[in-house]
Write a protein that holds these residues in place. Structure first.
Motif, PDB file in Angstrom:
ATOM      1  N   ASP A 207      16.905  -7.759  41.654  1.00  0.00           N
ATOM      2  CA  ASP A 207      17.042  -6.990  40.611  1.00  0.00           C
ATOM      3  C   ASP A 207      16.103  -7.636  39.206  1.00  0.00           C
ATOM      4  N   ILE A 208      15.442  -6.735  38.592  1.00  0.00           N
ATOM      5  CA  ILE A 208      14.866  -7.179  37.188  1.00  0.00           C
ATOM      6  C   ILE A 208      15.598  -6.312  36.113  1.00  0.00           C
ATOM      7  N   GLU A 209      15.522  -7.290  35.078  1.00  0.00           N
ATOM      8  CA  GLU A 209      16.471  -6.548  33.767  1.00  0.00           C
ATOM      9  C   GLU A 209      15.622  -5.623  33.174  1.00  0.00           C
ATOM     10  N   ILE A 210      16.202  -4.772  32.517  1.00  0.00           N
ATOM     11  CA  ILE A 210      15.525  -3.702  31.490  1.00  0.00           C
ATOM     12  C   ILE A 210      16.350  -4.077  30.292  1.00  0.00           C
ATOM     13  N   ALA A 211      15.757  -4.555  29.263  1.00  0.00           N
ATOM     14  CA  ALA A 211      16.467  -5.148  28.073  1.00  0.00           C
ATOM     15  C   ALA A 211      16.847  -3.811  27.299  1.00  0.00           C
ATOM     16  N   PRO A 212      18.126  -3.756  26.472  1.00  0.00           N
ATOM     17  CA  PRO A 212      18.522  -2.971  25.912  1.00  0.00           C
ATOM     18  C   PRO A 212      17.528  -2.489  24.734  1.00  0.00           C
ATOM     19  N   PHE A 213      17.530  -1.021  24.595  1.00  0.00           N
ATOM     20  CA  PHE A 213      16.814  -0.567  23.412  1.00  0.00           C
ATOM     21  C   PHE A 213      17.300   0.682  22.867  1.00  0.00           C
TER      22      PHE A 213
ATOM     23  N   GLY B 152      21.748   6.169  20.465  1.00  0.00           N
ATOM     24  CA  GLY B 152      22.426   5.823  21.646  1.00  0.00           C
ATOM     25  C   GLY B 152      21.431   4.469  22.097  1.00  0.00           C
ATOM     26  N   SER B 153      21.732   4.127  23.000  1.00  0.00           N
ATOM     27  CA  SER B 153      21.067   3.205  23.637  1.00  0.00           C
ATOM     28  C   SER B 153      20.729   3.184  25.247  1.00  0.00           C
ATOM     29  N   MET B 154      20.015   2.351  25.933  1.00  0.00           N
ATOM     30  CA  MET B 154      19.755   2.462  27.210  1.00  0.00           C
ATOM     31  C   MET B 154      19.352   0.903  27.615  1.00  0.00           C
ATOM     32  N   HIS B 155      19.904   0.479  28.797  1.00  0.00           N
ATOM     33  CA  HIS B 155      19.364  -0.559  29.373  1.00  0.00           C
ATOM     34  C   HIS B 155      19.530  -0.386  30.689  1.00  0.00           C
TER      35      HIS B 155
ATOM     36  N   GLU C  18      11.967  -5.767  25.543  1.00  0.00           N
ATOM     37  CA  GLU C  18      11.353  -6.628  26.591  1.00  0.00           C
ATOM     38  C   GLU C  18      12.106  -7.787  27.255  1.00  0.00           C
ATOM     39  N   ALA C  19      11.911  -7.698  28.640  1.00  0.00           N
ATOM     40  CA  ALA C  19      12.693  -8.873  29.335  1.00  0.00           C
ATOM     41  C   ALA C  19      11.486  -9.414  30.394  1.00  0.00           C
ATOM     42  N   ILE C  20      11.863 -10.707  31.033  1.00  0.00           N
ATOM     43  CA  ILE C  20      11.004 -11.156  31.886  1.00  0.00           C
ATOM     44  C   ILE C  20      11.918 -11.586  32.960  1.00  0.00           C
ATOM     45  N   THR C  21      12.060 -11.227  34.244  1.00  0.00           N
ATOM     46  CA  THR C  21      12.955 -11.678  35.487  1.00  0.00           C
ATOM     47  C   THR C  21      12.040 -12.034  36.503  1.00  0.00           C
TER      48      THR C  21
ATOM     49  N   GLN D  82       7.380  -4.689  45.118  1.00  0.00           N
ATOM     50  CA  GLN D  82       7.459  -3.097  45.066  1.00  0.00           C
ATOM     51  C   GLN D  82       8.709  -2.826  44.386  1.00  0.00           C
ATOM     52  N   LEU D  83       8.688  -1.755  43.489  1.00  0.00           N
ATOM     53  CA  LEU D  83       9.941  -1.036  42.754  1.00  0.00           C
ATOM     54  C   LEU D  83      10.584  -0.200  43.928  1.00  0.00           C
ATOM     55  N   ILE D  84      11.976  -0.469  44.108  1.00  0.00           N
ATOM     56  CA  ILE D  84      12.360   0.553  45.098  1.00  0.00           C
ATOM     57  C   ILE D  84      13.315   1.387  44.566  1.00  0.00           C
ATOM     58  N   SER D  85      13.971   0.990  43.480  1.00  0.00           N
ATOM     59  CA  SER D  85      14.916   2.157  42.861  1.00  0.00           C
ATOM     60  C   SER D  85      15.124   1.742  41.362  1.00  0.00           C
ATOM     61  N   ARG D  86      16.139   2.584  40.707  1.00  0.00           N
ATOM     62  CA  ARG D  86      16.354   2.214  39.366  1.00  0.00           C
ATOM     63  C   ARG D  86      18.053   2.368  39.169  1.00  0.00           C
ATOM     64  N   HIS D  87      18.431   1.759  38.080  1.00  0.00           N
ATOM     65  CA  HIS D  87      19.755   1.825  37.565  1.00  0.00           C
ATOM     66  C   HIS D  87      19.685   1.885  36.067  1.00  0.00           C
ATOM     67  N   TRP D  88      20.110   2.885  35.511  1.00  0.00           N
ATOM     68  CA  TRP D  88      20.062   2.936  33.932  1.00  0.00           C
ATOM     69  C   TRP D  88      21.557   3.172  33.492  1.00  0.00           C
ATOM     70  N   VAL D  89      21.927   2.364  32.421  1.00  0.00           N
ATOM     71  CA  VAL D  89      23.069   2.729  31.776  1.00  0.00           C
ATOM     72  C   VAL D  89      22.740   3.177  30.253  1.00  0.00           C
ATOM     73  N   ILE D  90      23.147   4.489  30.022  1.00  0.00           N
ATOM     74  CA  ILE D  90      22.869   5.155  28.789  1.00  0.00           C
ATOM     75  C   ILE D  90      24.303   5.175  28.095  1.00  0.00           C
ATOM     76  N   THR D  91      24.182   4.850  26.690  1.00  0.00           N
ATOM     77  CA  THR D  91      25.507   4.753  25.877  1.00  0.00           C
ATOM     78  C   THR D  91      25.093   5.582  24.795  1.00  0.00           C
ATOM     79  N   ASP D  92      25.968   6.616  24.612  1.00  0.00           N
ATOM     80  CA  ASP D  92      25.697   7.342  23.226  1.00  0.00           C
ATOM     81  C   ASP D  92      26.720   6.623  21.996  1.00  0.00           C
ATOM     82  N   ALA D  93      26.388   7.443  20.975  1.00  0.00           N
ATOM     83  CA  ALA D  93      26.996   6.678  19.665  1.00  0.00           C
ATOM     84  C   ALA D  93      28.434   6.725  19.473  1.00  0.00           C
ATOM     85  N   MET D  94      29.131   7.871  20.454  1.00  0.00           N
ATOM     86  CA  MET D  94      30.407   8.133  20.512  1.00  0.00           C
ATOM     87  C   MET D  94      31.139   7.208  21.700  1.00  0.00           C
ATOM     88  N   GLY D  95      30.220   6.334  22.180  1.00  0.00           N
ATOM     89  CA  GLY D  95      30.749   5.488  23.297  1.00  0.00           C
ATOM     90  C   GLY D  95      30.766   6.129  24.675  1.00  0.00           C
TER      91      GLY D  95
END
Length: 130
Positions: free
Chosen positions: A114-120, A97-100, A5-8, A48-61
């Motif tokens: 921009d608003i933050e999507i905290a890592p999960f 893996g993880s995403m944020h 959870e994140a609040i921006t 309004q939400l215009i777009s998204r940017h995800w960073v996906i990292t797997d266990a191998m980096g």
């Protein structure tokens, strides 16, 4: 199941992620995860939400970035007190893996921010970690 959870700027982003056994095939190095996002406008301005940017990292980096308009085909408008919830998925070739990321927003004064999507964590629950 994991969550974050994140609040921006009075916008709360809550994420719950879980392993999707039915869409996964570990024998072919395919693990699939579902994540449900709830965005709540706790502020006093319509946004309004215009777009998204995800960073996906797997266990191998290995890092993968995903950018695009809206979420699941929508660019939701949230008045004060309103929420928008959606579920999407993420495939990995390893069981962890993880995403944020961030959502790109615009408010009723045409200000972009921009608003933050905290890592999960994305984790297949039956694999032991050493």
């Amino acid at each position: 199941m994991s969550s974050s959870e994140a609040i921006t700027r009075n916008l709360r982003v809550h994420v719950k992620a879980q392993y999707d056994l039915g869409s996964s095939n570990p024998h072919h190095n395919q693990w699939f995860f579902l994540y449900t996002v709830r965005i709540t406008n706790e502020g006093s301005n319509t946004v309004q939400l215009i777009s998204r940017h995800w960073v996906i990292t797997d266990a191998m980096g290995k890092v993968q970035e995903v950018r695009g308009p809206g979420v699941v085909g929508h660019q939701p408008i949230l008045a004060p007190g309103e929420s928008f919830e959606y579920t999407s998925g993420c495939p990995l070739t390893v069981p962890f893996g993880s995403m944020h990321g961030t959502y790109q927003m615009i408010d009723d004064r045409k200000e972009h921010f921009d608003i933050e999507i905290a890592p999960f964590v994305l984790a297949e629950p039956h694999t032991a970690v050493n």
